[in-house]
Design a protein around this motif. Structure first.
Motif, PDB file in Angstrom:
ATOM      1  N   GLU A 165      14.832  -4.961   9.094  1.00 19.46           N
ATOM      2  CA  GLU A 165      13.469  -5.390   9.386  1.00 19.46           C
ATOM      3  C   GLU A 165      12.455  -4.507   8.662  1.00 19.46           C
ATOM      4  N   LYS A 166      12.722  -3.213   8.592  1.00 19.53           N
ATOM      5  CA  LYS A 166      11.801  -2.318   7.908  1.00 19.53           C
ATOM      6  C   LYS A 166      11.747  -2.622   6.415  1.00 19.53           C
ATOM      7  N   VAL A 167      12.905  -2.892   5.803  1.00 16.90           N
ATOM      8  CA  VAL A 167      12.928  -3.244   4.384  1.00 16.90           C
ATOM      9  C   VAL A 167      12.114  -4.510   4.137  1.00 16.90           C
ATOM     10  N   SER A 168      12.288  -5.514   4.990  1.00 13.48           N
ATOM     11  CA  SER A 168      11.532  -6.754   4.858  1.00 13.48           C
ATOM     12  C   SER A 168      10.040  -6.522   5.071  1.00 13.48           C
ATOM     13  N   GLN A 169       9.682  -5.690   6.050  1.00 12.05           N
ATOM     14  CA  GLN A 169       8.273  -5.409   6.310  1.00 12.05           C
ATOM     15  C   GLN A 169       7.634  -4.646   5.158  1.00 12.05           C
ATOM     16  N   GLU A 170       8.379  -3.739   4.533  1.00 17.98           N
ATOM     17  CA  GLU A 170       7.840  -3.009   3.386  1.00 17.98           C
ATOM     18  C   GLU A 170       7.527  -3.967   2.235  1.00 17.98           C
ATOM     19  N   ALA A 171       8.440  -4.899   1.977  1.00 12.84           N
ATOM     20  CA  ALA A 171       8.203  -5.872   0.908  1.00 12.84           C
ATOM     21  C   ALA A 171       6.977  -6.725   1.220  1.00 12.84           C
ATOM     22  N   ASP A 172       6.867  -7.196   2.462  1.00 12.49           N
ATOM     23  CA  ASP A 172       5.707  -8.004   2.851  1.00 12.49           C
ATOM     24  C   ASP A 172       4.417  -7.192   2.757  1.00 12.49           C
ATOM     25  N   PHE A 173       4.458  -5.920   3.190  1.00 12.71           N
ATOM     26  CA  PHE A 173       3.241  -5.103   3.198  1.00 12.71           C
ATOM     27  C   PHE A 173       2.735  -4.862   1.779  1.00 12.71           C
ATOM     28  N   TYR A 174       3.616  -4.401   0.887  1.00 15.10           N
ATOM     29  CA  TYR A 174       3.154  -4.108  -0.471  1.00 15.10           C
ATOM     30  C   TYR A 174       2.774  -5.377  -1.231  1.00 15.10           C
ATOM     31  N   GLY A 175       3.434  -6.482  -0.913  1.00 14.58           N
ATOM     32  CA  GLY A 175       2.999  -7.741  -1.501  1.00 14.58           C
ATOM     33  C   GLY A 175       1.614  -8.122  -1.028  1.00 14.58           C
ATOM     34  N   ALA A 176       1.342  -7.924   0.272  1.00 13.89           N
ATOM     35  CA  ALA A 176       0.018  -8.218   0.809  1.00 13.89           C
ATOM     36  C   ALA A 176      -1.029  -7.259   0.240  1.00 13.89           C
ATOM     37  N   MET A 177      -0.681  -5.978   0.063  1.00 14.58           N
ATOM     38  CA  MET A 177      -1.622  -5.015  -0.514  1.00 14.58           C
ATOM     39  C   MET A 177      -1.949  -5.353  -1.953  1.00 14.58           C
ATOM     40  N   ASP A 178      -0.971  -5.879  -2.676  1.00 10.85           N
ATOM     41  CA  ASP A 178      -1.224  -6.283  -4.058  1.00 10.85           C
ATOM     42  C   ASP A 178      -2.290  -7.359  -4.105  1.00 10.85           C
ATOM     43  N   GLY A 179      -2.224  -8.314  -3.152  1.00  8.59           N
ATOM     44  CA  GLY A 179      -3.249  -9.354  -3.119  1.00  8.59           C
ATOM     45  C   GLY A 179      -4.564  -8.867  -2.545  1.00  8.59           C
ATOM     46  N   ALA A 180      -4.487  -7.999  -1.506  1.00  9.23           N
ATOM     47  CA  ALA A 180      -5.717  -7.524  -0.860  1.00  9.23           C
ATOM     48  C   ALA A 180      -6.543  -6.649  -1.789  1.00  9.23           C
ATOM     49  N   SER A 181      -5.893  -5.939  -2.717  1.00  6.93           N
ATOM     50  CA  SER A 181      -6.650  -5.086  -3.639  1.00  6.93           C
ATOM     51  C   SER A 181      -7.589  -5.903  -4.523  1.00  6.93           C
ATOM     52  N   LYS A 182      -7.271  -7.189  -4.713  1.00 10.10           N
ATOM     53  CA  LYS A 182      -8.162  -8.046  -5.499  1.00 10.10           C
ATOM     54  C   LYS A 182      -9.491  -8.267  -4.772  1.00 10.10           C
ATOM     55  N   PHE A 183      -9.470  -8.247  -3.433  1.00  6.28           N
ATOM     56  CA  PHE A 183     -10.709  -8.393  -2.674  1.00  6.28           C
ATOM     57  C   PHE A 183     -11.631  -7.195  -2.916  1.00  6.28           C
ATOM     58  N   VAL A 184     -11.046  -5.986  -2.981  1.00  7.68           N
ATOM     59  CA  VAL A 184     -11.846  -4.789  -3.226  1.00  7.68           C
ATOM     60  C   VAL A 184     -12.510  -4.867  -4.595  1.00  7.68           C
ATOM     61  N   LYS A 185     -11.747  -5.328  -5.576  1.00  7.02           N
ATOM     62  CA  LYS A 185     -12.293  -5.467  -6.928  1.00  7.02           C
ATOM     63  C   LYS A 185     -13.422  -6.493  -6.943  1.00  7.02           C
ATOM     64  N   GLY A 186     -13.201  -7.611  -6.292  1.00  2.00           N
ATOM     65  CA  GLY A 186     -14.250  -8.638  -6.233  1.00  2.00           C
ATOM     66  C   GLY A 186     -15.469  -8.165  -5.480  1.00  2.00           C
ATOM     67  N   ASP A 187     -15.272  -7.339  -4.452  1.00  2.00           N
ATOM     68  CA  ASP A 187     -16.400  -6.828  -3.676  1.00  2.00           C
ATOM     69  C   ASP A 187     -17.281  -5.929  -4.532  1.00  2.00           C
ATOM     70  N   ALA A 188     -16.680  -5.113  -5.391  1.00  2.00           N
ATOM     71  CA  ALA A 188     -17.469  -4.237  -6.270  1.00  2.00           C
ATOM     72  C   ALA A 188     -18.310  -5.053  -7.250  1.00  2.00           C
ATOM     73  N   ILE A 189     -17.702  -6.094  -7.803  1.00  4.35           N
ATOM     74  CA  ILE A 189     -18.456  -6.952  -8.723  1.00  4.35           C
ATOM     75  C   ILE A 189     -19.581  -7.657  -7.984  1.00  4.35           C
ATOM     76  N   ALA A 190     -19.276  -8.148  -6.767  1.00  2.00           N
ATOM     77  CA  ALA A 190     -20.304  -8.846  -5.987  1.00  2.00           C
ATOM     78  C   ALA A 190     -21.463  -7.917  -5.642  1.00  2.00           C
ATOM     79  N   GLY A 191     -21.183  -6.618  -5.390  1.00  2.00           N
ATOM     80  CA  GLY A 191     -22.252  -5.664  -5.076  1.00  2.00           C
ATOM     81  C   GLY A 191     -23.243  -5.522  -6.215  1.00  2.00           C
ATOM     82  N   ILE A 192     -22.737  -5.473  -7.441  1.00  2.00           N
ATOM     83  CA  ILE A 192     -23.627  -5.363  -8.608  1.00  2.00           C
ATOM     84  C   ILE A 192     -24.482  -6.615  -8.745  1.00  2.00           C
ATOM     85  N   ILE A 193     -23.844  -7.792  -8.630  1.00  2.00           N
ATOM     86  CA  ILE A 193     -24.572  -9.047  -8.807  1.00  2.00           C
ATOM     87  C   ILE A 193     -25.630  -9.217  -7.725  1.00  2.00           C
TER      88      ILE A 193
END
Length: 686
Positions: A165-193
């Motif tokens: 279960e921990k191995v599966s949760q690690e894969a899900d977590f880092y996969g989710a973090m890979d996608g969530a980091s795109k929100f941070v990038k978009g937020d920085a661009i949105a702040g400038i605009i």
């Protein structure tokens, strides 16, 4: 749902609502401070987690905080452009923090955005992407490692389940973090605009709508827009940093502060080099020595203090290690108790056989043991205990011994530089080797060298390497003694495994109708006759059906065998072939039925020794004839006498299966190759 669940739902709904409904400046101030508090809380939690999974909600939390921050940007933009104010917090950031200068505010804002966008966000995104990729790539290896540890008995089923279960949760977590980091990038661009829109929109509204001079409009809306951007980007910077901390955290024993102080200052002597370098800079450069030398002295004092503490810790460790033998001798009763432990299975070998167990010498015995335990689990339905493997200098160099619960049950002798050649039935005199007996099945064989190996293969001999001889013998011994390896604790573990998927049958049977010891007796009797208990659910359901009628383990075993008729049939019958058996005649059946005596202590069989010897000789002759033709001998009896015939036969020939008619599927064709009868004290064979 609980109150806190409703609170989260309402909070998300309110984020959407504040994008549409104008909010008063006072409420905006409160929400901005809440946003800053949430960001501080997130980064502090990220710094105090020991591993990423302790903050597994972070990807979702990252999305929600980004949505909240964007909702605030919409509300503050509306207030700035409509009311020429964004609240006291924004005005303070726009005037006090940047000194009331629009140019300084723009530069500070741009620096924050560049730090977040090009450094923190870009790095976190890359680390999250790489971590997700490597975590997914390593999943098969981690799963195989868990299976290997489970097969070797190093971990329990529950621990293996948790690790999977921990191995599966690690894969899900880092996969989710890979996608969530795109929100941070978009937020920085949105702040400038958003900041640019506020400045341009404010100028147009101030000049065209409110009739303000250009300089006044630029000063007012620029400072308000910069203040709005700062109160938005500072929490965003904190959360981006938290994201970087989470994805770069490796598993450790402490939080971030503990790890930094423990690992960064693990070598105090290096601080002396740092202090010396600073002193050289103070002497050979124009920098004022009064600025550099105090820092160098502080670094040197820190190194001295940590070195002293480290020496004290090492001294205490040495004293503790020196006292440990004395403490062990003081605790002699506990050490004596440890000596009472008896391993379930032991494999001991002479020093000449060390290469088959030593991985450094190419030995694969440990890997074979793992496969043996897996094979027994599949074929017998039991979890074989850990097999203790050790060398024994008291044995002959090429000898090995197999022990069950401390008692020697089998032994053998192998030659490492030879191969075991088993005859196909017709011996070839040209094959030269050392005569021996194959240890697992007791068949005559030869030990042949490498030169004779190919010639023996061409003559039809079965060639077996020494490790395979050992593993085959060990497997057969475990199967033969499987009933001795299943105790109450092992039965409880098997039942608990069934309880997870079929709790109803377990709750009905145990302990209301049968105790675990009663179930153990039935399972032992099945394993003693080489009947697999892998279909434990069917066994427990049968016991639940008939345990209300009888508690006799012998009778319950017969009911279970009949319930497993398809399994038993497939175990002995070949597809599309008749099952050849030795049939117990009517007179023999009658003799056994009359010889059964029932008492309060149970039932027992009483046949005079002369008749017993005649019956055994007759069955043995029939079985030998079938073996000579390559057919496995099977004795077929009626359901009422089967268990008594088995009790009689196992004393002389425990390997001979005894089946009843009810244990065979109706569609199977039965061919009787011999009938054993008894009349007037003589046994007749036909």
């Amino acid at each position: 749902m609980k109150i806190k669940d409703y609170a989260i739902l309402i909070s998300v709904i309110m984020i959407i609502v504040m994008m549409v409904i104008p909010l008063p400046p006072l409420l905006l101030d409160i929400l901005i401070m809440i946003n800053l508090s949430i960001a501080l809380t997130i980064i502090l939690v990220a710094m105090n987690t020991r591993e990423a999974l302790e903050f597994s909600i972070f990807p979702t939390l990252l999305l929600l905080t980004t949505l909240f921050r964007l909702g605030l940007n919409v509300s503050t933009t509306r207030s700035i452009l409509t009311n020429q104010t964004g609240g006291e917090v924004i005005e303070t950031f726009g005037s006090f923090v940047v000194g009331g200068s629009a140019i300084i505010g723009i530069l500070v804002f741009l620096i924050l955005v560049i730090i977040q966008f090009l450094v923190i966000t870009k790095g976190s995104e890359r680390v999250a992407e790489v971590a997700a990729r490597f975590t997914l790539d390593s999943m098969p290896g981690k799963q195989m490692s868990i299976d290997a540890d489970l097969g070797a008995g190093m971990i329990s089923d529950m621990e293996a389940k948790k690790r999977r279960e921990k191995v599966s949760q690690e894969a899900d977590f880092y996969g989710a973090m890979d996608g969530a980091s795109k929100f941070v990038k978009g937020d920085a661009i949105a702040g400038i605009i958003i900041t640019i829109i506020n400045i341009i929109g404010g100028l147009l509204i101030g000049i065209l709508v409110h009739g303000m001079p250009f300089g006044e409009a630029a000063q007012l809306f620029t400072l308000l827009s910069i203040g709005d951007g700062l109160v938005s980007q500072i929490p965003a910077l904190l959360i981006s940093t938290a994201a970087g901390i989470v994805v770069t955290r490796a598993v450790s024993e402490g939080n971030l502060g503990t790890d930094i102080t423990k690992q960064l200052f693990a070598y105090p002597k290096l601080l002396y080099i740092v202090a010396g370098t600073l002193s050289l800079i103070a002497v050979f450069t124009p920098i004022n020595p009064m600025l550099v030398l105090p820092v160098a002295g502080l670094v040197a004092y820190g190194g001295f203090t940590m070195q002293r503490n480290l020496n004290k810790e090492e001294k205490l460790e040495k004293e503790a290690s020196a006292k440990s033998p004395e403490l062990d001798s003081i605790k002699s009763p506990e050490s004596v108790i440890d000596l009472l432990h008896v391993d379930a299975i032991e494999f001991e070998f002479g020093y000449g056989l060390i290469p088959i167990a030593d991985k450094n010498q190419g030995g694969d015995l440990l890997d074979r043991v793992i496969m043996i335990r897996r094979q027994c689990a599949i074929e017998l339905g039991i979890v074989v205990p850990v097999i203790r493997i050790r060398d024994n200098i008291q044995l002959q160099p090429n000898e090995y011994v197999i022990k069950i619960k401390g008692n020697r049950v089998a032994s053998g002798e192998i030659m490492l530089n030879h191969y075991l050649a088993m005859s196909p039935g017709i011996d070839d005199d040209s094959i030269e080797g050392i005569p021996t007996i194959e240890p697992a099945f007791g068949m005559p064989a030869l030990w042949v060298n490498e030169d004779m190996k190919e010639e023996a293969e061409m003559s039809g001999y079965a060639i077996i390497d020494p490790p395979s001889v050992v593993s085959t013998h060990l497997t057969e011994v475990i199967k033969r003694h499987a009933h001795e390896l299943i105790g109450r604790q092992e039965v409880r573990a098997l039942i608990e495994n069934i309880r997870e998927t079929s709790p109803a049958v377990v709750e009905e049977l145990i302990p209301n109708q049968l105790a675990i010891g009663d179930v153990q007796k039935v399972l032992m009797k099945l394993l003693k006759e080489k009947v697999s208990i892998r279909n434990l659910l069917a066994i427990l359901e049968t016991l639940a059906d008939f345990s209300s009628q009888t508690k006799d383990p012998d009778l319950l075993t017969e009911y279970v065998r009949q319930a497993l008729s398809r399994q038993i049939t497939l175990q002995y019958a070949q597809p599309n072939q008749a099952l050849q058996v030795i049939t117990a005649g009517a007179s023999l059946e009658k003799k056994f039925a009359e010889s059964v005596h029932r008492t309060e202590q149970g039932t027992y069989l009483s046949i005079d020794p002369e008749t017993s010897q005649l019956i055994f000789q007759s069955i043995s002759e029939q079985a030998s004839q079938m073996q000579r033709t390559g057919i496995q001998p099977i004795l077929l009896a009626s359901p009422g006498t089967r268990m008594y015939m088995r009790q009689f036969i196992e004393r002389f020939s425990p390997e001979l299966p005894v089946l009843s008619y009810n244990e065979l599927e109706p569609e199977i064709e039965i061919q009787s190759v011999g009938i054993v009868n008894i009349s007037s004290g003589a046994v007749n064979m036909s």
